[in-house]
Design a protein around this motif. Sequence first.
Motif, PDB file in Angstrom:
ATOM      1  N   CYS A  23       0.862  -1.181   0.000  1.00 39.91           N
ATOM      2  CA  CYS A  23       0.000   0.000   0.000  1.00 39.91           C
ATOM      3  C   CYS A  23       0.900   1.233   0.000  1.00 39.91           C
ATOM      4  O   CYS A  23       1.558   1.526   1.009  1.00 39.91           O
ATOM      5  CB  CYS A  23      -0.898  -0.007   1.237  1.00 39.91           C
ATOM      6  SG  CYS A  23      -1.811   1.535   1.497  1.00 39.91           S
ATOM      7  N   SER A  24       0.939   1.928  -1.133  1.00 37.49           N
ATOM      8  CA  SER A  24       1.714   3.169  -1.225  1.00 37.49           C
ATOM      9  C   SER A  24       0.771   4.343  -1.027  1.00 37.49           C
ATOM     10  O   SER A  24      -0.337   4.331  -1.566  1.00 37.49           O
ATOM     11  CB  SER A  24       2.386   3.281  -2.592  1.00 37.49           C
ATOM     12  OG  SER A  24       3.285   2.230  -2.791  1.00 37.49           O
ATOM     13  N   TYR A  25       1.216   5.353  -0.301  1.00 39.97           N
ATOM     14  CA  TYR A  25       0.306   6.456  -0.011  1.00 39.97           C
ATOM     15  C   TYR A  25       0.993   7.808  -0.171  1.00 39.97           C
ATOM     16  O   TYR A  25       2.207   7.940  -0.026  1.00 39.97           O
ATOM     17  CB  TYR A  25      -0.271   6.327   1.405  1.00 39.97           C
ATOM     18  CG  TYR A  25       0.756   6.411   2.513  1.00 39.97           C
ATOM     19  CD1 TYR A  25       1.378   5.261   2.993  1.00 39.97           C
ATOM     20  CD2 TYR A  25       1.113   7.634   3.070  1.00 39.97           C
ATOM     21  CE1 TYR A  25       2.329   5.333   3.999  1.00 39.97           C
ATOM     22  CE2 TYR A  25       2.054   7.718   4.082  1.00 39.97           C
ATOM     23  CZ  TYR A  25       2.659   6.551   4.537  1.00 39.97           C
ATOM     24  OH  TYR A  25       3.595   6.625   5.534  1.00 39.97           O
ATOM     25  N   THR A  26       0.163   8.788  -0.468  1.00 38.56           N
ATOM     26  CA  THR A  26       0.590  10.183  -0.487  1.00 38.56           C
ATOM     27  C   THR A  26      -0.416  10.972   0.314  1.00 38.56           C
ATOM     28  O   THR A  26      -1.594  11.022  -0.041  1.00 38.56           O
ATOM     29  CB  THR A  26       0.633  10.739  -1.933  1.00 38.56           C
ATOM     30  OG1 THR A  26       1.473   9.920  -2.726  1.00 38.56           O
ATOM     31  CG2 THR A  26       1.152  12.177  -1.936  1.00 38.56           C
ATOM     32  N   VAL A  27       0.024  11.518   1.428  1.00 42.73           N
ATOM     33  CA  VAL A  27      -0.872  12.296   2.280  1.00 42.73           C
ATOM     34  C   VAL A  27      -0.031  13.343   2.997  1.00 42.73           C
ATOM     35  O   VAL A  27       1.075  13.064   3.439  1.00 42.73           O
ATOM     36  CB  VAL A  27      -1.626  11.385   3.277  1.00 42.73           C
ATOM     37  CG1 VAL A  27      -0.674  10.633   4.178  1.00 42.73           C
ATOM     38  CG2 VAL A  27      -2.619  12.182   4.103  1.00 42.73           C
ATOM     39  N   SER A  28      -0.576  14.533   3.105  1.00 43.22           N
ATOM     40  CA  SER A  28       0.161  15.601   3.781  1.00 43.22           C
ATOM     41  C   SER A  28      -0.083  15.508   5.278  1.00 43.22           C
ATOM     42  O   SER A  28      -1.054  16.036   5.793  1.00 43.22           O
ATOM     43  CB  SER A  28      -0.290  16.959   3.251  1.00 43.22           C
ATOM     44  OG  SER A  28      -1.689  17.075   3.381  1.00 43.22           O
ATOM     45  N   GLY A  29       0.800  14.809   5.947  1.00 42.51           N
ATOM     46  CA  GLY A  29       0.654  14.654   7.384  1.00 42.51           C
ATOM     47  C   GLY A  29      -0.194  13.455   7.762  1.00 42.51           C
ATOM     48  O   GLY A  29      -1.342  13.584   8.172  1.00 42.51           O
ATOM     49  N   LEU A  30       0.376  12.274   7.629  1.00 43.40           N
ATOM     50  CA  LEU A  30      -0.368  11.043   7.916  1.00 43.40           C
ATOM     51  C   LEU A  30      -0.775  11.020   9.386  1.00 43.40           C
ATOM     52  O   LEU A  30       0.040  11.234  10.286  1.00 43.40           O
ATOM     53  CB  LEU A  30       0.505   9.826   7.598  1.00 43.40           C
ATOM     54  CG  LEU A  30      -0.132   8.469   7.885  1.00 43.40           C
ATOM     55  CD1 LEU A  30      -1.192   8.151   6.840  1.00 43.40           C
ATOM     56  CD2 LEU A  30       0.935   7.376   7.911  1.00 43.40           C
ATOM     57  N   ARG A  31      -2.030  10.749   9.616  1.00 45.21           N
ATOM     58  CA  ARG A  31      -2.524  10.578  10.993  1.00 45.21           C
ATOM     59  C   ARG A  31      -2.687   9.107  11.321  1.00 45.21           C
ATOM     60  O   ARG A  31      -2.454   8.678  12.443  1.00 45.21           O
ATOM     61  CB  ARG A  31      -3.851  11.301  11.182  1.00 45.21           C
ATOM     62  CG  ARG A  31      -3.742  12.816  11.113  1.00 45.21           C
ATOM     63  CD  ARG A  31      -2.967  13.375  12.282  1.00 45.21           C
ATOM     64  NE  ARG A  31      -2.950  14.833  12.289  1.00 45.21           N
ATOM     65  CZ  ARG A  31      -1.979  15.554  11.750  1.00 45.21           C
ATOM     66  NH1 ARG A  31      -0.941  14.975  11.182  1.00 45.21           N
ATOM     67  NH2 ARG A  31      -2.041  16.884  11.805  1.00 45.21           N
ATOM     68  N   GLY A  32      -3.094   8.330  10.340  1.00 45.34           N
ATOM     69  CA  GLY A  32      -3.257   6.904  10.572  1.00 45.34           C
ATOM     70  C   GLY A  32      -3.361   6.157   9.259  1.00 45.34           C
ATOM     71  O   GLY A  32      -3.876   6.690   8.280  1.00 45.34           O
TER      72      GLY A  32
END
Lengths: 110, 114
Positions: A23-32
């Motif tokens: 699972c690759s992700y792009t998020v500004s500031g991962l919370r969970g």
Amino acid sequence: EDQVTQSPEALRLQEGESSSLNCSYTVSGLRGLFWYRQDPGKGPEFLFTLYSAGEEKEKERLKATLTKKESFLHITAPKPEDSATYLCAVSGPGYSTLTFGKGTMLLVSP
Amino acid sequence: DTAVSQTPKYLVTQMGNDKSIKCEQNLGHDTMYWYKQDSKKFLKIMFSYNNKELIINETVPNRFSPKSPDKAHLNLHINSLELGDSAVYFCASSQSSGTTDTQYFGPGTRLTVL
């Protein structure tokens, strides 16, 4: 915009044949980062939440790990009952909306 | 002892009709959600309510109107149904609207518009 990409789209394993889902992700500031299992005709069933890089969680034959860019769901010695679609989702800053990936359909043959 | 329940499980209707889907949770959670899962199995957030107040509306057509009579219930009413509304709709709930709260999903309602 948050993005989640899961690979492979489908995976076929023999019983006992270990493997990993990505699972690759792009998020500004991962919370969970959340892993769910979905059986056909049913709602997603919660498996794990990971909050920070380096974190690992285990449940029976499943182990989830997290880095700053991706998460892996390792399946050790799978059984046919592990067959399902595995969904990855992320939450970022703000309200608790989840951005889901399209899932990996896992089929474990006896 | 079902945690999040939805009714009906299946809904088949004609284009142009109005229909409702009901959701109830017995977990004592403050926040509830509606998600849509399309034919490609992609789950996408539609709405979120916290303590009966709408907090998230993800550019859903105004033919979709959620209503939360109390914290334990979140219903979805859809007017003038279109073919593209065919999907599986999932209700979910979480303890609060915090970004790390786990969401628990209902069994889904499969809507088919003919």
